[in-house]
Design a protein around this motif. Structure first.
Motif, short mmCIF file in Angstrom:
data_model
loop_
_atom_site.label_atom_id
_atom_site.label_comp_id
_atom_site.label_asym_id
_atom_site.label_seq_id
_atom_site.Cartn_x
_atom_site.Cartn_y
_atom_site.Cartn_z
N SER A 1 -8.75 6.47 -3.04
CA SER A 1 -7.63 6.46 -4.09
C SER A 1 -6.96 5.23 -4.10
N LEU A 2 -6.51 4.78 -3.10
CA LEU A 2 -5.64 3.46 -3.14
C LEU A 2 -6.59 2.25 -3.45
N VAL B 1 -7.17 9.58 0.23
CA VAL B 1 -6.32 8.71 0.16
C VAL B 1 -6.58 7.30 0.02
N ASP B 2 -7.47 6.98 0.90
CA ASP B 2 -8.23 5.76 1.03
C ASP B 2 -8.93 5.33 -0.24
N PRO C 1 -7.28 11.13 4.84
CA PRO C 1 -7.63 9.83 4.69
C PRO C 1 -8.86 9.77 3.81
N PHE D 1 0.33 7.41 -5.76
CA PHE D 1 -0.72 8.58 -5.59
C PHE D 1 0.00 10.01 -5.38
N HIS D 2 0.73 10.18 -4.39
CA HIS D 2 1.16 11.45 -4.09
C HIS D 2 2.12 12.11 -5.15
N LEU E 1 0.82 -1.16 -0.09
CA LEU E 1 -0.09 0.00 0.01
C LEU E 1 0.69 1.33 -0.11
N LYS E 2 1.85 1.16 0.68
CA LYS E 2 3.01 2.10 0.68
C LYS E 2 3.30 2.82 -0.78
N LYS F 1 -2.96 14.30 2.07
CA LYS F 1 -2.77 13.51 3.17
C LYS F 1 -4.03 13.18 3.95
N GLU G 1 0.51 4.28 -2.29
CA GLU G 1 0.10 5.63 -1.83
C GLU G 1 1.34 6.77 -2.33
N LYS G 2 2.41 6.07 -2.57
CA LYS G 2 3.63 6.79 -3.10
C LYS G 2 3.40 7.42 -4.61
#
Length: 145
Positions: free
Chosen positions: A57-58, A54-55, A51, A35-36, A28-29, A49, A32-33
């Motif tokens: 989107s993950l 981000v959630d 949630p 995504f950013h 997931l990291k 940042k 997430e990376k």
């Protein structure tokens, strides 16, 4: 008494096992990376940042990754990545559209970022689809499916 299993159940179980093994190859990291990295110029920092953004989107990123892995089975039959991508165009468009809608709903000035947000959504989904396709093709080449 014997348990009767259908062909559909066996296929579903095989697909789940394949997806489970593929998901062990990406964290997931990493998603997430991605995504950013993709949205750092488009999304204001105060939202990047959170949630609530981000959630989901993950989740879309995982769906794109698994979609690419599922379409990698066509690699076995002689198709390259681009040909398989043409097959998956409708699903990729849906995921990209979902990502775009998610971001425009949560960002107050989403309309201002319209084109850039759409392009970034396409890039995000496409990048994770490619990673999934490559991981799935690798598993098929190694006969680990």
């Amino acid at each position: 008494m014997e348990v009767i299993t259908t062909l559909a159940d066996k296929r579903r179980e095989k697909r789940w096992n394949f997806e489970r093994k593929l998901l062990q190859e990406i964290s997931l990291k990493e998603i997430e990376k991605q995504f950013h990295e993709t949205f750092e110029t488009v999304i204001p920092r105060e939202y990047a940042k959170r949630p609530f953004l981000v959630d989901p989107s993950l989740d879309i990123g995982i769906d794109a990754y698994l979609l690419g892995a599922n379409y990698s089975r066509f690699f076995q039959h002689g198709e390259n990545e681009q040909q398989a991508k043409v097959r998956a165009e409708d699903e990729l468009t849906d995921l990209s559209f979902d990502m775009f809608n998610l971001l425009t709903c949560w960002i107050l000035e989403g309309e201002r970022y319209g084109d850039a947000l759409g392009i970034a959504s396409d890039v995000y989904v496409d990048t994770l689809w490619q990673r999934g396709f490559q991981a799935g093709a690798k598993r098929y080449r190694m006969k680990l499916h």
